[in-house]
Design a protein around this motif. Structure first.
Motif, PDB file in Angstrom:
ATOM      1  N   PRO A 165       0.576  -1.369  -0.091  1.00  0.00           N
ATOM      2  CA  PRO A 165      -0.166  -0.025   0.223  1.00  0.00           C
ATOM      3  C   PRO A 165       0.480   1.120   0.160  1.00  0.00           C
ATOM      4  CG  PRO A 165      -0.440  -1.435   1.385  1.00  0.00           C
ATOM      5  CD  PRO A 165       0.373  -2.148   1.412  1.00  0.00           C
ATOM      6  N   SER A 166       0.536   2.647  -0.964  1.00  0.00           N
ATOM      7  CA  SER A 166       0.636   3.672  -0.785  1.00  0.00           C
ATOM      8  C   SER A 166       2.001   3.341  -2.126  1.00  0.00           C
ATOM      9  CB  SER A 166       1.345   4.395   0.942  1.00  0.00           C
ATOM     10  OG  SER A 166       2.317   3.390   0.729  1.00  0.00           O
ATOM     11  N   GLU A 167       2.565   2.461  -1.773  1.00  0.00           N
ATOM     12  CA  GLU A 167       4.023   2.224  -3.270  1.00  0.00           C
ATOM     13  C   GLU A 167       2.952   2.753  -4.489  1.00  0.00           C
ATOM     14  OE1 GLU A 167       7.409  -0.065  -0.316  1.00  0.00           O
ATOM     15  OE2 GLU A 167       6.676  -1.053  -2.032  1.00  0.00           O
ATOM     16  N   ARG A 183      -3.378   9.813 -11.451  1.00  0.00           N
ATOM     17  CA  ARG A 183      -2.718   8.472  -9.991  1.00  0.00           C
ATOM     18  C   ARG A 183      -1.540   7.940 -11.447  1.00  0.00           C
ATOM     19  NH1 ARG A 183      -3.870   4.003  -6.777  1.00  0.00           N
ATOM     20  NH2 ARG A 183      -6.321   4.240  -7.770  1.00  0.00           N
ATOM     21  N   SER A 243       0.369   4.906  -8.898  1.00  0.00           N
ATOM     22  CA  SER A 243       1.161   5.257  -7.714  1.00  0.00           C
ATOM     23  C   SER A 243       0.061   5.560  -6.317  1.00  0.00           C
ATOM     24  CB  SER A 243       1.617   6.408  -8.036  1.00  0.00           C
ATOM     25  OG  SER A 243       0.177   7.913  -8.343  1.00  0.00           O
ATOM     26  N   SER A 244       0.387   5.292  -5.378  1.00  0.00           N
ATOM     27  CA  SER A 244      -0.580   5.493  -4.317  1.00  0.00           C
ATOM     28  C   SER A 244      -1.483   4.273  -4.017  1.00  0.00           C
ATOM     29  CB  SER A 244      -1.336   6.701  -3.999  1.00  0.00           C
ATOM     30  OG  SER A 244       0.225   7.792  -4.131  1.00  0.00           O
ATOM     31  N   THR A 263      -4.116   1.101  -3.105  1.00  0.00           N
ATOM     32  CA  THR A 263      -4.521   1.080  -2.220  1.00  0.00           C
ATOM     33  C   THR A 263      -5.261  -1.143  -2.313  1.00  0.00           C
ATOM     34  OG1 THR A 263      -6.977   1.467  -2.649  1.00  0.00           O
ATOM     35  CG2 THR A 263      -5.589   3.371  -1.281  1.00  0.00           C
TER      36      THR A 263
END
Lengths: 107, 117
Positions: B14-16, B66, B83-84, B86
């Protein structure tokens, strides 16, 4: 965003019978509609583009019709290999959107 | 015979940033538009975006902030970065060739990407 609604969610049909699947768009998509077949664990396969034109190699038992907001995929005589999930997709407006799918199962 | 093959990590934290590449064989990537599509487990298909060999691209507004799709004509590949991420980004990701006006005639086999720590 154009919302595509497919009905029914599940269709139970006996082999050899006719199947009729519906797809409705929340606004007109002209004839810019495609149908796909997807079997478990596989990628979707293009069946119909332009609402009614069969893709290369697709059997004649598959036919598409409609324009504007109402579309139909008909499988004239279901074969064992036709039991799958069918998706419609509009490409008249961005973002291109898909229906939630209709599962055709053996009755 | 046109073939597409997705490659990349099957697990992302998560967040990567999720990164996938699609390698096209049997056709020049300079001839068509190319797209990414995803399918969360047990759910419907979602178009992510497309790219042309020139670099021209278009993205789904729901993901636009994203997403980045790029193309490498020398390798006959195009790539997706999301990106980012979840858990909601967990899905089978497909690459596909855009045919006619916006349908997809050739698809990769798909690759499952799971977002989990």
């Amino acid at each position: 965003e154009i919302v595509m609604t497919q009905s029914p969610a599940t269709l139970s049909v006996s082999p050899g019978e006719r199947a009729t699947l519906s797809c409705r768009a929340s606004q007109s998509v002209a004839s810019n509609l495609a149908w796909y077949q997807q079997k478990p664990g596989q990628a979707p396969r293009l069946l119909i583009s332009g609402a009614s034109t069969r893709a290369t190699g697709i059997p004649a038992r598959f036919s598409g019709s409609g324009s504007g907001t109402e579309f139909t995929l008909t499988i004239s005589s279901l074969q064992s290999e036709d039991f799958a999930v069918y998706h419609c997709q509009q490409y008249n407006n961005w973002p291109w959107t898909f229906g939630q799918g209709t599962k055709v199962e053996i009755k | 015979q046109v073939q597409l093959q997705e490659s990349g990590p099957g697990l992302v934290k998560p967040s990567e940033t999720l990164s996938l590449t699609c390698t096209v064989s049997g056709d020049s990537i300079s001839s068509y538009y190319w797209s990414w599509i995803r399918q969360p487990p047990g759910k419907g298909l979602e178009w992510i975006g497309y790219i042309y060999y020139s670099g021209s691209s278009n993205y789904n507004p729901s993901l636009k902030s994203r997403v980045a799709i790029s193309v490498d004509t020398s390798k006959n590949q195009f790539s997706l970065k999301l990106s980012s991420v979840t858990a909601a980004d967990t899905a089978v990701y497909y690459c596909a060739r855009v045919w006619f006006g916006g349908d997809f005639d050739y698809w990769g086999q798909g690759t499952l990407v799971t977002v989990s720590s």
